[in-house]
Design an enzyme around this catalytic site. Structure first.
Site, PDB file in Angstrom:
ATOM      1  N   VAL A 161      50.055  -7.574  38.189  1.00 32.75           N
ATOM      2  CA  VAL A 161      50.186  -9.027  38.043  1.00 32.75           C
ATOM      3  C   VAL A 161      51.018  -9.400  36.823  1.00 32.75           C
ATOM      4  CG1 VAL A 161      48.856 -11.121  37.515  1.00 32.75           C
ATOM      5  CG2 VAL A 161      48.141  -9.623  39.364  1.00 32.75           C
ATOM      6  N   CYS A 211      41.802  -5.693  44.823  1.00 31.59           N
ATOM      7  CA  CYS A 211      41.231  -7.043  44.756  1.00 31.59           C
ATOM      8  C   CYS A 211      40.038  -7.271  45.682  1.00 31.59           C
ATOM      9  CB  CYS A 211      42.317  -8.069  45.070  1.00 31.59           C
ATOM     10  SG  CYS A 211      43.576  -8.135  43.782  1.00 31.59           S
TER      11      CYS A 211
HETATM   12  N1  LIG Z   1      46.918  -6.405  41.837  1.00 35.03           N
HETATM   13  C1  LIG Z   1      46.951  -7.516  42.575  1.00 35.03           C
HETATM   14  O1  LIG Z   1      47.508  -7.556  43.673  1.00 35.03           O
HETATM   15  C2  LIG Z   1      46.326  -8.781  42.068  1.00 35.03           C
HETATM   16  C3  LIG Z   1      46.575  -9.984  42.733  1.00 35.03           C
HETATM   17  C4  LIG Z   1      46.000 -11.149  42.256  1.00 35.03           C
HETATM   18  C5  LIG Z   1      45.162 -11.107  41.152  1.00 35.03           C
HETATM   19  N2  LIG Z   1      44.908  -9.917  40.535  1.00 35.03           N
HETATM   20  C6  LIG Z   1      44.053  -9.923  39.346  1.00 35.03           C
HETATM   21  O2  LIG Z   1      44.885  -9.822  38.189  1.00 35.03           O
HETATM   22  C7  LIG Z   1      44.228  -9.051  37.174  1.00 35.03           C
HETATM   23  C8  LIG Z   1      45.113  -7.883  36.781  1.00 35.03           C
HETATM   24  O3  LIG Z   1      45.224  -7.027  37.913  1.00 35.03           O
HETATM   25  P1  LIG Z   1      46.304  -5.863  37.970  1.00 35.03           P
HETATM   26  O4  LIG Z   1      46.212  -5.272  39.330  1.00 35.03           O
HETATM   27  O5  LIG Z   1      47.586  -6.362  37.473  1.00 35.03           O
HETATM   28  O6  LIG Z   1      45.682  -4.856  36.874  1.00 35.03           O
HETATM   29  P2  LIG Z   1      46.293  -3.499  36.342  1.00 35.03           P
HETATM   30  O7  LIG Z   1      45.149  -2.580  36.164  1.00 35.03           O
HETATM   31  O8  LIG Z   1      47.460  -3.074  37.168  1.00 35.03           O
HETATM   32  O9  LIG Z   1      46.881  -3.898  34.905  1.00 35.03           O
HETATM   33  C9  LIG Z   1      46.100  -4.301  33.843  1.00 35.03           C
HETATM   34  C10 LIG Z   1      46.859  -3.972  32.554  1.00 35.03           C
HETATM   35  O10 LIG Z   1      46.159  -4.529  31.444  1.00 35.03           O
HETATM   36  C11 LIG Z   1      46.294  -3.639  30.347  1.00 35.03           C
HETATM   37  N3  LIG Z   1      45.292  -3.938  29.322  1.00 35.03           N
HETATM   38  C12 LIG Z   1      43.974  -3.696  29.350  1.00 35.03           C
HETATM   39  N4  LIG Z   1      43.394  -4.133  28.216  1.00 35.03           N
HETATM   40  C13 LIG Z   1      44.367  -4.693  27.455  1.00 35.03           C
HETATM   41  C14 LIG Z   1      44.412  -5.330  26.202  1.00 35.03           C
HETATM   42  N5  LIG Z   1      43.306  -5.489  25.448  1.00 35.03           N
HETATM   43  N6  LIG Z   1      45.590  -5.782  25.746  1.00 35.03           N
HETATM   44  C15 LIG Z   1      46.718  -5.621  26.456  1.00 35.03           C
HETATM   45  N7  LIG Z   1      46.736  -5.027  27.670  1.00 35.03           N
HETATM   46  C16 LIG Z   1      45.584  -4.570  28.167  1.00 35.03           C
HETATM   47  C17 LIG Z   1      46.189  -2.280  30.972  1.00 35.03           C
HETATM   48  O11 LIG Z   1      46.728  -1.254  30.140  1.00 35.03           O
HETATM   49  C18 LIG Z   1      46.985  -2.475  32.264  1.00 35.03           C
HETATM   50  O12 LIG Z   1      48.357  -2.138  32.077  1.00 35.03           O
HETATM   51  C19 LIG Z   1      42.882  -8.661  37.753  1.00 35.03           C
HETATM   52  O13 LIG Z   1      41.926  -9.609  37.365  1.00 35.03           O
HETATM   53  C20 LIG Z   1      43.104  -8.755  39.241  1.00 35.03           C
HETATM   54  O14 LIG Z   1      41.929  -9.007  39.954  1.00 35.03           O
HETATM   55  C21 LIG Z   1      45.486  -8.757  40.955  1.00 35.03           C
END
Ligand SMILES: NC(=O)c1ccc[n+]([C@@H]2O[C@H](COP(=O)([O-])OP(=O)(O)OC[C@H]3O[C@@H](n4cnc5c(N)ncnc54)[C@H](O)[C@@H]3O)[C@@H](O)[C@H]2O)c1
Length: 439
Positions: free
Chosen positions: A11, A267
């Site tokens: 995201v 998700c």
């Molecule tokens: N993946 C999807 O398709 C999608 C779609 C809509 C919503 N979401 C939501 O978006 C959010 C993120 O999902 P994602 O799939 O991108 O997650 P992800 O696991 O791919 O990425 C999360 C990132 O956050 C970083 N991180 C963790 N703690 C941190 C901190 N303290 N400071 C800086 N960076 C930090 C991690 O290193 C990682 O790179 C979630 O809540 C998810 O439910 C995801």
């Protein structure tokens, strides 16, 4: 306009790159220094079509920056988005520790007015919790009058089509509780929706709920169709025909009516669990979603059960080709992928697995280590196999050379978890075909 996006995952990276593409000055922040250093060199940590181009282009144009140091850039920003993960904790609740850690860093270092936007999928009330925590900390730091706002801006992008979804969204949902926050978010999103401004503003609690409710609806349609498909098999109907008949009703619509081997990904599973727990905490039982989850858990075992039934339980020592490992095509995301449930059952039953995926082989190794054979292509996977099982419908699986497969496979059984093949056509090639919800 200068913004920071904290969390550079599916995201955060897509959002950051797309905002930069629209001319916003974006700093993507992550605690994973290897990821950040790689991004500076144009190494994209995820498989997402079209993403590399816009990341590299905007990095070179100096509209997109990468850092691990949020405090050093924080006070240059008008908006900070929180886009870190919210995985399930051991009880199924959304684990908010990453979100609250970021909020804590902001609270400890902010010195200028700021809008904090939660983009992560979070339980209802989280943005308010963040604001309360930041304000408390600001009072302790002697800055009680510093203007901090929060907003909720859940993300609806689909992995595999994320760039396009972000650049041309169906709608953008924004929860705000001040005119200043609404104005800033309008300014940020206007370029994406020039011809038809589809930002839906609402209060913050409703915005947070909208994200869960949307995912819950989509997961419900999938489990509903899987239930119908399973009944079709028992009574001799064909779910493909049923789906076409149902989907033509404009009140129902065609999308998300595809039965399969269960939903997975980063998700739906965790968000369904989280909303069920949220209901429990609020004293309200989410009966429909409990059934959705139960149907899905059962559906994830359907491919293994079909395989075992075909061999009348005599499966120990056999070999299976698995085509597709990611939870859906066009991504390398393996989180909660149905392929994992299948492969674990196969391995437990003493079956050897030869797997192939166009994008997720590296990611799959994290989950499966050396427990399976990682094939070079679909034919290598099928070599000597007693069955071919397809949990993920990548395009390159749609028209294989059946003659070649016939010559290299040991038994000619195809179990199709996504209904991409035609049973009559496969019969002409000498294969026994089993799809989902078909005779
Ligand atoms: N993946 C999807 O398709 C999608 C779609 C809509 C919503 N979401 C939501 O978006 C959010 C993120 O999902 P994602 O799939 O991108 O997650 P992800 O696991 O791919 O990425 C999360 C990132 O956050 C970083 N991180 C963790 N703690 C941190 C901190 N303290 N400071 C800086 N960076 C930090 C991690 O290193 C990682 O790179 C979630 O809540 C998810 O439910 C995801």
């Amino acid at each position: 306009m200068r913004i920071a996006i904290v969390g550079t995952g599916y995201v955060g990276l897509v959002s950051g790159a797309c905002f930069a593409e629209m001319g916003v000055d974006v700093t993507c922040v992550d605690i994973d220094s290897a990821k950040i250093e790689g991004l500076k060199k144009g190494i994209i940590p995820i498989y997402e079509p079209g993403l590399k181009n816009i990341v590299v282009r905007n990095y070179e144009a100096e509209r997109l920056h990468f850092t691990t140091d949020l405090p050093s850039v924080l006070n240059e920003m008008e908006i900070v988005f929180i886009a870190v993960g919210t995985p399930s904790d051991k009880d199924g609740n959304a684990d908010l520790s990453y979100v609250m850690t970021v909020a804590g860093t902001i609270a400890d270092h902010v010195t200028k007015p700021l809008l904090i936007v939660t983009k992560s999928t979070v339980p209802v009330g989280t943005s308010h919790r963040i604001l309360e925590m930041v304000k408390k900390r600001l009072t302790e730091r002697g800055l009680p009058d510093l203007r901090i706002d929060v907003a909720s801006n859940p993300e609806f992008l689909k992995e595999g089509a994320a760039v396009n979804d972000f650049m041309s969204p169906d709608r953008v949902v924004v929860g705000v509780e001040s005119q200043e926050a609404e104005d800033l978010m309008t300014k940020l999103y206007r370029p994406f929706l020039l011809n038809n401004f589809r930002v839906i503003f609402m209060d913050i609690l409703s915005s947070e709920m909208t994200k869960y409710a949307s995912n819950a609806m989509l997961a419900t349609r999938i489990s509903f169709m899987n239930d119908i498909a399973n009944l079709c098999e028992v009574v001799g109907a064909d779910v493909n025909a049923v789906r076409r008949g149902m989907g033509s009703d404009s009140r129902i619509g065609r999308s998300f009516l595809y039965p399969g081997c269960g939903y997975g990904g980063s998700c739906f599973p965790k968000d369904i669990r989280a909303i069920i727990r949220e209901g429990e905490d609020a004293g309200y039982e989410m009966k429909v979603l409990k059934a959705v989850e139960e149907v899905n858990n059962n559906q994830k075992t359907v491919l293994f059960r079909k395989f075992r039934r075909w061999f009348r339980g005599d499966i120990k020592g056999r070999t299976v080709a698995v085509w597709g490992l990611s939870f859906k095509p066009e991504t390398d995301d393996m989180r909660d992928a149905p392929s994992l449930t299948l492969i674990e059952s196969l391995l437990e039953a003493g079956v050897a697995v030869r797997a192939y995926d166009p994008a997720a082989m590296t990611e799959a190794r994290i989950y499966l280590n050396d427990k399976i054979y990682y094939a070079a292509d679909i034919y290598d996977a099928a070599h000597g196999a007693d069955a071919l099982i397809v949990p993920t419908e990548w395009k390159e699986f749609r028209m294989p050379d059946w003659k070649k497969l016939k010559s290299i496979m040991h038994h000619h059984l195809v179990i199709d978890g996504r209904n991409i093949y035609n049973s009559e056509e496969l019969a002409t090639h000498g294969f026994d075909y089993h799809g989902i919800g078909q005779r």
